[in-house]
Design a protein around this motif. Structure first.
Motif, short mmCIF file in Angstrom:
data_model
loop_
_atom_site.label_atom_id
_atom_site.label_comp_id
_atom_site.label_asym_id
_atom_site.label_seq_id
_atom_site.Cartn_x
_atom_site.Cartn_y
_atom_site.Cartn_z
N ILE A 84 -47.83 8.40 96.29
CA ILE A 84 -48.68 9.22 95.41
C ILE A 84 -48.43 8.84 93.95
CG2 ILE A 84 -49.26 11.57 94.65
CD1 ILE A 84 -48.15 12.56 97.37
N ALA A 85 -49.50 8.45 93.25
CA ALA A 85 -49.42 8.20 91.80
C ALA A 85 -50.39 9.15 91.12
CB ALA A 85 -49.78 6.75 91.48
N ALA A 86 -50.10 9.49 89.87
CA ALA A 86 -50.97 10.43 89.15
C ALA A 86 -50.90 10.18 87.66
CB ALA A 86 -50.54 11.87 89.46
N ASP A 87 -51.91 10.65 86.95
CA ASP A 87 -51.88 10.58 85.49
C ASP A 87 -52.71 11.74 84.93
OD1 ASP A 87 -50.89 8.69 83.28
OD2 ASP A 87 -52.91 9.21 82.64
N THR A 88 -52.38 12.17 83.74
CA THR A 88 -53.11 13.27 83.09
C THR A 88 -53.27 12.96 81.60
OG1 THR A 88 -52.15 14.89 84.61
CG2 THR A 88 -53.12 15.75 82.59
N ALA A 119 -59.44 20.27 77.24
CA ALA A 119 -59.59 20.03 78.68
C ALA A 119 -58.48 19.08 79.12
CB ALA A 119 -60.95 19.43 78.99
N THR A 120 -58.12 19.15 80.39
CA THR A 120 -57.24 18.12 80.95
C THR A 120 -58.01 17.39 82.03
OG1 THR A 120 -56.32 19.67 82.58
CG2 THR A 120 -55.08 19.39 80.53
N VAL A 121 -57.76 16.09 82.11
CA VAL A 121 -58.32 15.28 83.20
C VAL A 121 -57.14 14.65 83.92
CG1 VAL A 121 -59.85 13.38 83.84
CG2 VAL A 121 -60.42 14.82 81.88
N SER A 122 -56.98 15.00 85.20
CA SER A 122 -55.86 14.50 86.00
C SER A 122 -56.38 13.64 87.13
CB SER A 122 -55.05 15.66 86.58
OG SER A 122 -54.41 16.37 85.56
N SER A 123 -55.68 12.53 87.38
CA SER A 123 -56.06 11.66 88.48
C SER A 123 -54.96 11.67 89.53
CB SER A 123 -56.25 10.23 87.99
OG SER A 123 -55.04 9.74 87.43
N GLY A 136 -58.61 7.66 95.74
CA GLY A 136 -58.31 8.26 94.44
C GLY A 136 -59.39 9.22 94.00
N GLU A 137 -59.00 10.15 93.14
CA GLU A 137 -59.96 11.16 92.67
C GLU A 137 -59.44 11.74 91.36
OE1 GLU A 137 -61.47 15.28 94.57
OE2 GLU A 137 -61.24 13.65 96.04
N TRP A 138 -60.34 12.29 90.55
CA TRP A 138 -59.89 12.96 89.33
C TRP A 138 -60.38 14.41 89.33
CZ3 TRP A 138 -63.99 14.79 86.50
CH2 TRP A 138 -65.20 14.11 86.62
N GLY A 192 -50.52 18.34 86.06
CA GLY A 192 -50.49 16.92 86.40
C GLY A 192 -50.63 16.55 87.86
N LEU A 193 -50.75 17.57 88.75
CA LEU A 193 -50.90 17.24 90.17
C LEU A 193 -51.77 18.30 90.86
CD1 LEU A 193 -49.77 14.84 91.88
CD2 LEU A 193 -48.11 16.45 92.81
#
Length: 206
Positions: A84-88, A119-123, A136-138, A192-193
């Motif tokens: 699992i990888a993520a970014d915000t 706003a936050t955009v998290s992937s 993947g999704e955001w 972030g998740l």
């Protein structure tokens, strides 16, 4: 207590304390492998494209590391490993905000949220390391604020945690909670998740 992930293993590609807490609270056991990438080298015009590109880059970096080291034990070959990888990022007035570069920038960021909105955009990028399948999704969350007093802003900066997160934004921080007017979306996504996205993607790759 049995871990929910007894049929598969999980590696979280993040050193974020918040992401580790969310995944633990979801009932999973996991290993951590932090990606070593230069995030500043990855630029996209749209925040949604940026966070997806960053999560993909983190995934690629760690998976390469795993393959080189062959750290996945052969005895567990029948069990798939989920990575699992993520970014915000924070979006404010149409502009992407990453981690503040200084206390002064953090101060300006938080002052801007006062009586305002961000706003936050998290992937999330989830890879089944056994099959190579990746999804993947955001997720986007809108946050509205009351007036944030100057003394609160200074206390947050002195404490220092806001200097290490995108947009100097921690809406679950006890000092900030009273000044959050409305959150359109989920707090876990802001942290972030996004839990619902993680669960859905894990099902998809398994």
């Amino acid at each position: 207590m049995d871990s929910k992930s007894s049929n598969f293993k999980i590696i979280l590609g993040s050193s974020s304390v918040a992401r580790r807490k969310i995944l633990t609270d979801m009932g999973y056991e996991f290993k951590i492998m932090s990606p070593d990438i230069d995030e500043k080298n990855i630029r996209k015009d749209k925040p949604e494209d940026l966070v997806m590109a960053l999560a993909e880059a983190k995934a690629n970096a760690v998976i390469q590391k795993i393959q080189n080291a062959e750290t996945i034990e052969k005895k567990d070959d029948d069990k798939p490993t989920i990575f699992i990888a993520a970014d915000t990022v924070v979006v404010y007035e149409g502009k992407v905000r990453e981690k503040p570069s200084s206390k002064e920038e953090a101060r300006q960021f938080i002052k801007g949220y006062s009586d305002g909105h961000a706003a936050t955009v998290s992937s999330v990028s989830v890879t089944n390391l056994k099959t190579g399948v990746r999804k993947g999704e955001w997720d986007r969350v809108e946050i509205y604020f009351h007036t944030i007093p100057d003394n609160i802003i200074e206390s947050l900066i002195d404490e220092g945690n806001v200097l290490h997160v995108a947009g100097a934004l921690i809406i679950e921080h006890p000092m900030i909670v009273p000044y959050v007017k409305e959150v359109v979306g989920t707090t876990d996504s802001v942290m972030g998740l996004p839990i619902a996205v993680v669960e859905r993607l894990m099902r998809d790759v398994l």
